[in-house]
Design a protein around this motif. Structure first.
Motif, PDB file in Angstrom:
ATOM      1  N   GLN A  90       0.876  -1.193   0.002  1.00 11.00           N
ATOM      2  CA  GLN A  90       0.038  -0.111   0.002  1.00 11.00           C
ATOM      3  C   GLN A  90       0.700   1.312  -0.070  1.00 11.00           C
ATOM      4  O   GLN A  90       0.145   2.352   0.534  1.00 11.00           O
ATOM      5  N   THR A  91       2.264   1.077  -0.464  1.00 11.73           N
ATOM      6  CA  THR A  91       3.120   2.377  -0.749  1.00 11.73           C
ATOM      7  C   THR A  91       2.491   3.148  -1.805  1.00 11.73           C
ATOM      8  O   THR A  91       2.334   2.617  -2.948  1.00 11.73           O
ATOM      9  N   GLU A  92       2.515   4.292  -1.765  1.00  9.67           N
ATOM     10  CA  GLU A  92       2.170   5.218  -2.910  1.00  9.67           C
ATOM     11  C   GLU A  92       3.444   5.669  -3.695  1.00  9.67           C
ATOM     12  O   GLU A  92       4.287   6.428  -3.091  1.00  9.67           O
ATOM     13  N   ALA A 118       1.178   0.722  -4.822  1.00  7.64           N
ATOM     14  CA  ALA A 118       2.022  -0.708  -4.678  1.00  7.64           C
ATOM     15  C   ALA A 118       1.129  -1.793  -4.158  1.00  7.64           C
ATOM     16  O   ALA A 118       1.099  -1.860  -2.806  1.00  7.64           O
ATOM     17  N   THR A 119       0.614  -2.671  -4.637  1.00 12.02           N
ATOM     18  CA  THR A 119      -0.370  -3.710  -4.157  1.00 12.02           C
ATOM     19  C   THR A 119       0.177  -5.078  -4.686  1.00 12.02           C
ATOM     20  O   THR A 119      -0.061  -6.019  -3.995  1.00 12.02           O
ATOM     21  N   GLU A 120       1.199  -5.120  -5.431  1.00 13.57           N
ATOM     22  CA  GLU A 120       1.869  -6.320  -5.926  1.00 13.57           C
ATOM     23  C   GLU A 120       3.203  -5.858  -6.470  1.00 13.57           C
ATOM     24  O   GLU A 120       3.471  -5.025  -6.930  1.00 13.57           O
ATOM     25  N   ARG A 167       9.528  -4.490  -5.673  1.00 16.82           N
ATOM     26  CA  ARG A 167       9.075  -5.712  -4.818  1.00 16.82           C
ATOM     27  C   ARG A 167       8.174  -5.124  -3.688  1.00 16.82           C
ATOM     28  O   ARG A 167       8.845  -4.376  -2.859  1.00 16.82           O
ATOM     29  N   VAL A 168       7.038  -5.720  -3.610  1.00 14.55           N
ATOM     30  CA  VAL A 168       5.985  -5.325  -2.505  1.00 14.55           C
ATOM     31  C   VAL A 168       6.264  -6.273  -1.392  1.00 14.55           C
ATOM     32  O   VAL A 168       6.135  -7.471  -1.431  1.00 14.55           O
ATOM     33  N   LYS A 202       1.426 -17.251  -8.100  1.00 17.34           N
ATOM     34  CA  LYS A 202       1.419 -16.483  -7.015  1.00 17.34           C
ATOM     35  C   LYS A 202       2.851 -16.013  -6.258  1.00 17.34           C
ATOM     36  O   LYS A 202       2.900 -15.371  -5.555  1.00 17.34           O
ATOM     37  N   ASP A 203       3.763 -16.831  -6.847  1.00 14.50           N
ATOM     38  CA  ASP A 203       5.058 -16.682  -6.200  1.00 14.50           C
ATOM     39  C   ASP A 203       5.642 -15.212  -7.000  1.00 14.50           C
ATOM     40  O   ASP A 203       5.370 -15.171  -8.194  1.00 14.50           O
ATOM     41  N   ASP A 204       6.257 -14.432  -6.349  1.00 12.73           N
ATOM     42  CA  ASP A 204       6.713 -13.106  -6.629  1.00 12.73           C
ATOM     43  C   ASP A 204       7.863 -13.241  -7.768  1.00 12.73           C
ATOM     44  O   ASP A 204       7.858 -12.708  -8.784  1.00 12.73           O
TER      45      ASP A 204
END
Length: 660
Positions: free
Chosen positions: A188-190, A224-226, A240-241, A599-601
């Motif tokens: 949740q970073t802008e 930043a959600t993903e 990377r989140v 699902k893995d980053d």
């Protein structure tokens, strides 16, 4: 004794002279460089080697002399210590010939044989000194100028694009502005991409999830959600989140889920550790005290906050409770668990497993085994299983110590057997048992007594005795029935042995029956968490009106079978297998498939890079993207399903007949 100490000093002096060239030769390269830290490190190594040599000489000097000089007669150790008269005589003989037998040249020869010269160590010291000298020449510095990092010496041109990021306030991470590079940011970073005044804004920012941002007069913003890869002017970066993790609860005391406190216990320990990646906002200890038995069990709830410490991310709490503080009495059970909440925007609340503390009841209450049956009312004349065991043990002891008549032994054994039978039938009624083991009991005395009259006979109950149906009609679960069957079987065996006037062989099954009854007692009280259910509010204006508008059917609609792979993805994989043109809007199809299935980053970021490379026209990247799309389906073979076809005997015969 003084002559013995003198020979030890002479051996030690010879060993030091043997090692001195090594110590001096290893220091010369560092003096030539010159290097103060290197010389200090070599001095430290020499001190360590000196201590090691001192220890080696102290333990081995006598063996050195005995091995090199036959005149010592393997008795060099007696020069220092001789306790017996014979040893003292040998010591005097050795001292008389010591000066003639042990010369300085012989000591130097012994030192050369026992101690290496250490030339490899000198060579290693020289190599290290040369490496330090070469590294110093490779980075010369102008006099009078302070040392600067190598990265600052070759300054990269400043980028017109800057990246601003502002993490959520609850994380405590300060906002910052950096040049384009790989970043790791909280969820949740802008993130904002901004261009400096006068910079060309024709280049767009391409995100790995398919989005395109244009940093014009205003900054391009993204939440930043993903984790994604992003590209600008041909340079690719990774963002990377880091997801917000829920609190982690660890109960360190007690170490077991169920703890049986000893009878003499007056305290109980509890220790909890709660950790979170940012802040543990709230932590509470929930305790429930259970008291009573059967249907008269009372539960008392209690909640207590767990205090925090200097570190907001961690709470370590422990306490040695007295049983009076917990309100526990003999026979009570205490259930407790820990609940914790963090400070995230959407707080995470976690709960630990439930731990149980049991304080056993006094022996007087423990003997009431029949309390394990919630619906059983025990008469005063019914003896407990423990009393039966005590009577049987007393009978066996009396048979050994005193001369009892055969009739007295028979009477006492039959009496105990009768008590065992009464207790067995009392428990047996919960499994639907009706018959007795012996014919002198009164349960079935009247069977057949009135069957010859004019009354209607029930053949099933007269001859069938449907015990299976009666057992299934009880209200106990299968696990309780198994324990009951085990107890009844042991009671049967004990009763048979007592009827056969063998009280000694009746003791083992009697103890088995008591263990089964205790197991029933422990399973009597079952604690479950209360789950609050709030039903939806009832609209009073619609009650009793029969209006069905807006109500949902309780019937579940049968859904169509989902295809393992959509047609769009199947067509894209087929096109990627060769050099054919890719379908329209293929990038959107690929992005959606990757986001949904991977699902893995790390895998998702690699797939996003492959999508961007194929979009740039990289033909060699097509197999890579195809592999990632196949991996998203779980198994590659589902993408290559054959079309079903039916082959009739006519078609098979036509094909075989047309074959040359």
């Amino acid at each position: 004794m003084q002559e013995g100490a003198e020979i030890v000093r002479r051996v030690w002096r010879a060993a030091q002279l043997r090692r001195l060239p090594l110590w001096l030769g290893g220091a010369l390269p560092w003096l030539a460089v010159p290097s103060g830290p290197g010389l200090l490190a070599w001095a430290g190594w020499c001190a360590w080697d000196w201590a090691k040599l001192r220890r080696q000489v102290g333990f081995g000097w006598s063996a050195w002399l005995d091995g090199a000089l036959p005149e010592m007669e393997d008795s060099s150790a007696l020069l220092v210590r001789a306790e017996t008269p014979v040893a003292q005589l040998q010591q005097r003989r050795l001292l008389d010939r010591l000066d003639a037998s042990v010369t300085p040249s012989q000591l130097r020869a012994i030192a050369r044989e026992r101690l290496p010269a250490g030339y490899p160590v000198i060579a290693l010291s020289a190599v290290l000194a040369a490496m330090v000298w070469y590294a110093g020449r490779a980075t010369p510095q102008a006099p009078g100028q302070p040392a600067q990092p190598l990265a600052a010496a070759v300054a990269a041109p400043l980028s017109p694009l800057t990246v601003h990021y502002a993490p959520p306030g609850y994380t405590g991470v300060a906002p910052a502005e950096v040049a384009p590079r790989d970043l790791q940011l909280p969820e949740q970073t802008e993130v904002s991409w901004c261009l400096k005044d006068g910079a060309d804004n024709s280049d767009k920012i391409e995100l790995g999830n398919g989005q395109t941002l244009t940093p014009g007069k205003d900054c391009a913003r993204w939440l930043a959600t993903e984790s994604v890869v992003w590209r600008w002017r041909g340079q690719r970066y990774t963002l990377r989140v880091i997801p917000d993790q829920p609190p982690e609860i660890t109960v360190t005391a007690p170490t077991q889920m169920v703890v049986e406190l000893p009878d003499t216990a007056n305290s109980a320990a509890m220790a909890v550790k709660i950790a979170d990646d940012y802040v543990v906002k709230r932590a509470t200890l929930h305790m429930t005290l259970a008291r009573g038995s059967g249907e008269n069990i009372r539960f008392t709830d209690r909640e207590m906050p767990i205090p925090g410490g200097s570190d907001p991310k961690l709470r370590n709490w422990s306490k040695q409770w007295s049983l009076a503080e917990l309100g526990m009495e003999p026979g009570d059970e205490l259930y407790f668990f820990v609940r914790a909440t963090d400070n995230a925007g959407r707080p995470h609340t976690v709960q630990s497993p439930t731990y149980t503390l049991r304080l056993p009841a006094p022996d007087a209450e423990a003997e009431e085994e029949s309390a394990a049956m919630p619906m059983l009312v025990k008469p005063q004349s019914l003896r407990s299983q423990r009393q039966i065991i005590i009577d049987t043990e007393q009978l066996v002891a009396d048979m050994r110590s005193t001369k009892m008549s055969e009739q007295e032994v028979r009477d006492r054994s039959q009496k105990i057997a009768g008590d065992q039978g009464m207790l067995r039938r009392r428990y047996g009624q919960f499994l639907g048992e009706e018959s007795s083991l012996f014919a002198d009991e009164e349960e079935h005395d009247d069977h057949g007594g009135d069957h010859g009259g004019g009354e209607k006979q029930d053949i099933l109950h007269q001859f069938g005795h449907a015990h299976d149906e009666a057992e299934n009609a009880t209200l106990f679960d299968e696990e309780t029935k198994k324990v009951l069957r085990r107890a009844l079987s042991a009671m049967w065996d004990a009763e048979k042995s007592l009827r056969a006037i063998e009280p000694k062989t009746a003791l083992p099954p009697e103890h088995k029956a008591l263990e089964a009854i205790k197991e029933l007692q422990q399973a009597e009280r079952v604690y479950l968490h209360k789950t609050a259910f709030t039903p939806p509010p009832i609209k009073e204006e619609k009650r009793m009106t029969g209006d069905m508008a807006g109500t949902a059917s309780y019937r579940r609609v049968q859904a169509d079978p989902d295809k393992p792979v959509p047609d769009e993805v199947r067509a894209l994989v087929k096109a990627l297998s060769g050099e054919a043109p890719l379908p329209a809007l293929w990038t959107r199809t690929a992005h959606d498939w990757v986001r949904e299935r991977l699902k893995d980053d790390e895998q998702r970021l690699a797939a996003q890079r492959a999508i961007q490379d194929v979009a740039d026209g990289c033909a060699a990247c097509r197999p890579v993207l195809r592999a990632w799309l196949r991996a998203g389906a779980g198994q590659g073979q589902v993408l290559l399903q054959a079309r079903p076809s039916v082959e009739t005997p006519f078609v098979r015969g036509w094909r075989e007949g047309s074959a040359p």
